[in-house]
Motif scaffolding. Structure first.
Motif, PDB file in Angstrom:
ATOM      1  N   TYR A  82       0.837  -1.196   0.000  1.00 12.56           N
ATOM      2  CA  TYR A  82       0.000   0.000   0.000  1.00 12.56           C
ATOM      3  C   TYR A  82       0.869   1.243   0.000  1.00 12.56           C
ATOM      4  CZ  TYR A  82      -3.580   3.390   1.284  1.00 12.56           C
ATOM      5  OH  TYR A  82      -4.424   4.469   1.295  1.00 12.56           O
ATOM      6  N   GLN A  83       0.579   2.158  -0.923  1.00 14.96           N
ATOM      7  CA  GLN A  83       1.313   3.426  -0.993  1.00 14.96           C
ATOM      8  C   GLN A  83       0.467   4.503  -0.313  1.00 14.96           C
ATOM      9  OE1 GLN A  83       2.247   4.144  -5.101  1.00 14.96           O
ATOM     10  NE2 GLN A  83       3.374   2.224  -5.283  1.00 14.96           N
ATOM     11  N   ASN A  84       0.957   4.983   0.833  1.00 18.05           N
ATOM     12  CA  ASN A  84       0.229   6.015   1.565  1.00 18.05           C
ATOM     13  C   ASN A  84      -0.005   7.228   0.668  1.00 18.05           C
ATOM     14  OD1 ASN A  84      -0.181   4.714   4.035  1.00 18.05           O
ATOM     15  ND2 ASN A  84       1.900   5.178   4.695  1.00 18.05           N
ATOM     16  N   GLN A  85      -1.143   7.895   0.863  1.00 12.89           N
ATOM     17  CA  GLN A  85      -1.574   8.948  -0.046  1.00 12.89           C
ATOM     18  C   GLN A  85      -1.491  10.363   0.512  1.00 12.89           C
ATOM     19  OE1 GLN A  85      -2.370   8.306  -3.364  1.00 12.89           O
ATOM     20  NE2 GLN A  85      -1.398   6.415  -2.685  1.00 12.89           N
ATOM     21  N   ASP A  86      -1.433  10.518   1.833  1.00  7.75           N
ATOM     22  CA  ASP A  86      -1.409  11.851   2.453  1.00  7.75           C
ATOM     23  C   ASP A  86      -2.477  12.769   1.864  1.00  7.75           C
ATOM     24  OD1 ASP A  86       0.690  11.393   4.297  1.00  7.75           O
ATOM     25  OD2 ASP A  86       2.158  11.609   2.676  1.00  7.75           O
ATOM     26  N   THR A  91     -10.151  10.017   6.251  1.00  7.21           N
ATOM     27  CA  THR A  91      -9.959   9.325   7.520  1.00  7.21           C
ATOM     28  C   THR A  91     -11.199   8.528   7.866  1.00  7.21           C
ATOM     29  OG1 THR A  91      -8.427  11.012   8.298  1.00  7.21           O
ATOM     30  CG2 THR A  91      -9.502   9.685   9.991  1.00  7.21           C
ATOM     31  N   ILE A 161      -7.803   4.096   8.216  1.00  4.91           N
ATOM     32  CA  ILE A 161      -7.113   5.053   7.356  1.00  4.91           C
ATOM     33  C   ILE A 161      -7.113   6.407   8.043  1.00  4.91           C
ATOM     34  CG2 ILE A 161      -7.145   6.178   5.069  1.00  4.91           C
ATOM     35  CD1 ILE A 161      -6.717   3.149   4.885  1.00  4.91           C
ATOM     36  N   ASN A 163      -5.986  10.284   7.015  1.00  2.00           N
ATOM     37  CA  ASN A 163      -5.503  11.201   5.988  1.00  2.00           C
ATOM     38  C   ASN A 163      -4.870  10.457   4.800  1.00  2.00           C
ATOM     39  OD1 ASN A 163      -6.334  13.600   7.343  1.00  2.00           O
ATOM     40  ND2 ASN A 163      -4.609  13.317   8.727  1.00  2.00           N
ATOM     41  N   ASN A 165      -3.522   7.525   4.805  1.00  2.94           N
ATOM     42  CA  ASN A 165      -2.454   6.614   5.199  1.00  2.94           C
ATOM     43  C   ASN A 165      -3.020   5.389   5.907  1.00  2.94           C
ATOM     44  OD1 ASN A 165      -0.366   8.428   4.306  1.00  2.94           O
ATOM     45  ND2 ASN A 165      -0.818   9.646   6.116  1.00  2.94           N
TER      46      ASN A 165
END
Length: 171
Positions: A82-86, A91, A161, A163, A165
């Motif tokens: 999983y690539q966190n998205q910021d 949320t 999740i 934000n 992430n």
């Protein structure tokens, strides 16, 4: 004679109402929460081992030992892929529910999102597309037996999740 007619009416009324209740109940699915086949998203060749009956999570313990390597392996796969998205305000919780057949194969994936107050939420597709793709790629689900019979069962994963992430995977 006058007393017999009111008693007869009192005895007949419940019979009439019970017929209407039985008709209403037959309009609902066999089990609440069943995932019906959707030709737009589901594999038509996915085979069930126990007919249309799929064991619900409350028919057995929904423990991570249902997966080879258990929860440690599931966490490793997701936190690696999983690539966190910021993305601010993305949320809450995302639940992915699916069916595992007696061969350990999966299909009928369904996703539901909710915010921190448990209200329905549609997450950004940069988040949900990753979660569903990784979940579909999990190939270590263990077949399940109940009373020595091979069975199909529902499985779910819930993702916390913050934000955009990935913070936690449950159960």
């Amino acid at each position: 004679m006058k007393l017999k007619i009111p008693i007869l009416i009192i005895l007949i009324i419940p019979v009439l109402f019970s017929c209407q209740i039985e008709k209403k109940l037959s309009e609902y699915p066999a089990n609440i929460g069943d995932i019906e086949f959707d030709p737009a998203t589901d594999n038509k060749d996915f085979n069930f081992c126990f007919g249309k009956y799929i064991f619900q999570y409350f028919n057995y313990t929904n423990e991570p030992e249902n997966y080879n390597g258990e929860k440690i392996e599931i966490d490793k796969i997701f936190f690696t892929q999983y690539q966190n998205q910021d993305i601010p305000n993305e949320t809450g919780l995302v639940r992915i529910r699916f069916v595992v057949n007696c061969k350990g194969e999966t299909d009928r994936f369904r996703m539901m999102g909710m915010d921190e107050n448990y209200r329905s939420k549609k997450f950004n597709s940069k988040i949900t597309s990753q979660l569903i793709a990784i979940t579909k790629g999990l190939n270590g689900w263990k077949p399940k037996k109940i009373k020595e019979h091979d069975v199909d069962y529902y499985q779910y994963l819930i993702f916390r999740i913050e934000n955009g992430n990935l913070i936690e995977i449950m159960p």
